[in-house]
Design a protein around this motif. Structure first.
Motif, PDB file in Angstrom:
ATOM      1  N   LEU A  40      -5.383   8.361   0.202  1.00 14.22           N
ATOM      2  CA  LEU A  40      -3.940   8.343   0.454  1.00 14.22           C
ATOM      3  C   LEU A  40      -3.547   9.309   1.563  1.00 14.22           C
ATOM      4  N   GLU A  73       4.957   4.195   2.480  1.00 13.63           N
ATOM      5  CA  GLU A  73       3.579   4.166   2.009  1.00 13.63           C
ATOM      6  C   GLU A  73       3.372   5.424   1.200  1.00 13.63           C
ATOM      7  N   MET A  88       8.307  -2.323   8.671  1.00 12.58           N
ATOM      8  CA  MET A  88       7.377  -1.182   8.635  1.00 12.58           C
ATOM      9  C   MET A  88       6.824  -0.996   7.223  1.00 12.58           C
ATOM     10  N   THR A  89       5.540  -1.110   7.100  1.00  8.86           N
ATOM     11  CA  THR A  89       4.965  -1.006   5.754  1.00  8.86           C
ATOM     12  C   THR A  89       3.839   0.016   5.655  1.00  8.86           C
ATOM     13  N   SER A  90       3.596   0.743   6.741  1.00 12.85           N
ATOM     14  CA  SER A  90       2.615   1.816   6.629  1.00 12.85           C
ATOM     15  C   SER A  90       2.741   2.748   7.818  1.00 12.85           C
ATOM     16  N   TYR A  91       2.103   3.912   7.722  1.00 13.51           N
ATOM     17  CA  TYR A  91       2.137   4.857   8.828  1.00 13.51           C
ATOM     18  C   TYR A  91       0.960   4.643   9.768  1.00 13.51           C
ATOM     19  N   GLN A 143      -2.595   7.033  10.891  1.00  5.72           N
ATOM     20  CA  GLN A 143      -2.913   8.298  10.215  1.00  5.72           C
ATOM     21  C   GLN A 143      -4.080   8.133   9.261  1.00  5.72           C
ATOM     22  N   LYS A 144      -4.872   9.180   9.193  1.00  6.34           N
ATOM     23  CA  LYS A 144      -6.065   9.138   8.345  1.00  6.34           C
ATOM     24  C   LYS A 144      -5.716   9.453   6.887  1.00  6.34           C
ATOM     25  N   ARG A 145      -6.165   8.600   5.983  1.00  6.32           N
ATOM     26  CA  ARG A 145      -5.989   8.848   4.535  1.00  6.32           C
ATOM     27  C   ARG A 145      -7.169   9.658   4.011  1.00  6.32           C
TER      28      ARG A 145
END
Lengths: 235, 235
Positions: free
Chosen positions: A10, A89, B1-4, B7-9
């Motif tokens: 996450l 998210e 928009m459904t995610s950033y 960017q690394k999770r």
DNA sequence: GCAAAAGTGTTAATTATACACCCATGT
DNA sequence: ACATGGGTGTATAATTAACACTTTTGC
């Protein structure tokens, strides 16, 4: 074996609650968020944690990005993790609080890109996500910790007067202290070194400046002040 | 928009420092890790945070998995985030500490699958990753907090005696208290209700049981005990 | 000379510490 | 009857809280 396979990763961000003191009130530095969602709304300064950095590193980076300052007192506050706290998210946020000399910031302050502004704790605008909760918790923790450890000096310039210090404590605890008892208590810590010069802005007579004795400050950091107001519910 | 997007999770786990008191020493519950890396080595009980749960939820789940217990006192300790703390893949860990009545655990304890054992803080085995650091920090925070809040009751059964309570405080602070001063201080909080029956195992005369006054306990949770030893460095 | 803030001392109340003896009971 | 741990009181010291006047100086 090079990964834990199917476990879900996450996003993790850090947010900084940056405290400053303007001589009167305790203030928090907020920015206008620069990207969606909630673009243009008031927010804490934050950023995503990058692969090679610890949360502490990330918080320092974010703090420096906004203020230009390094070596600032900072402390982990809490990990906020409600799965829906960010509507786009799932993003956890590790909140840090920082204490800095507001004048240092003023001197540095050339970056208008974040539209940063200082807000009194009593006049907070509406904030995105759970940032209001973060600030509430930070304020509590600041009170809690400052009652036991001499951290509020981090909010003052190198040279400060006892009356200034008292105003700071009074601001943090939203109460008044007797100045005789206050200065006796503070001076009994033996953390302050009296200077020869005086601050003459706020009174005719002028008040002597003091500086922290850095050696003793570092050594006695765990000293107790006990400014916590006694609860009256112990009947 | 459904995610950033880019960017690394990262993986996020929780680890639980589970404290218990056996009447003599403060103990921590450890397990033998069941999977690689470090399989078979002593470790805190932990688990990966799942998509639909907060960190608190995850910590409660993990605690229940090991002990079968719910509604246990638990508190977030710290977010550990050194990028290399887990050699397989970057995993941050949010550490929680829990206080439970060790007898509750014994009663529940039917799950041998984790090879759990209680260890005295003074006889800790080598632990995986940064778990030793977590326990050190947890112990500090416990001392810190218990000096100010009456949380140690969480480690005792519903009915307990003053001498038992004193042994607990002495265990936590690794010191001795004068029993007259101790009982006066504790009873002055007015949190305890004397029972009619006595505990007769540990003495011929027997010691009266006490119970927490839950109402007052919840109301006075912010009372101060001030068991913190005064520092002697304030000359 | 007066207004405004700085600085300082004393007393009383509260809280913390040190310390020692009697009590109840099982053996 | 005695050994073991439980239970209680008092005197002193330390800390905290309450309170008021004098000093300096710019206007």
């Amino acid at each position: 074996m090079t990964s834990y396979g199917k476990q879900k990763r996450l996003l993790v961000a850090v947010d900084c609650i940056i405290f400053g003191f303007d001589g009167q009130d305790l203030k928090v530095l907020l920015i206008k968020r620069g990207f969606e969602p909630e673009k243009g709304n008031w927010s804490l300064m934050g950023g995503f944690v990058q692969p090679e950095e610890s949360f502490e590193d990330a918080a320092s980076r974010v703090l420096k990005q906004l203020t230009g300052l390094e070596d600032i007192y900072m402390e982990q506050l809490y990990a906020f993790s409600r799965p829906t706290r960010d509507p786009i998210e799932r993003t956890a946020s590790i909140a840090y609080f920082a204490l800095l000399d507001i004048n240092q910031y003023h001197r540095q302050q050339l970056r208008h890109e974040f539209h940063a502004e200082w807000f009194s704790l009593s006049q907070m605008p509406e904030l995105i996500f759970d940032h209001t909760e973060m600030i509430t918790m930070a304020k509590e923790k600041l009170r809690y910790k400052a009652a036991i450890h001499p951290i509020l000096f981090e909010l003052l310039p190198q040279k400060f007067t006892i009356p200034q210090l008292q105003l700071l404590y009074e601001g943090v605890y939203e109460t008044d202290f007797d100045k005789r008892n206050f200065s006796r208590k503070i001076l009994s810590l033996k953390l302050l070194v009296k200077q020869k010069d005086k601050e003459k802005e706020s009174s005719k007579r002028g008040a002597f400046y003091y500086k922290l004795d850095k050696r003793r400050y570092n050594a006695n950091f765990h000293s107790f002040l006990n400014f916590i107001a006694k609860p009256h519910n112990l009947k």
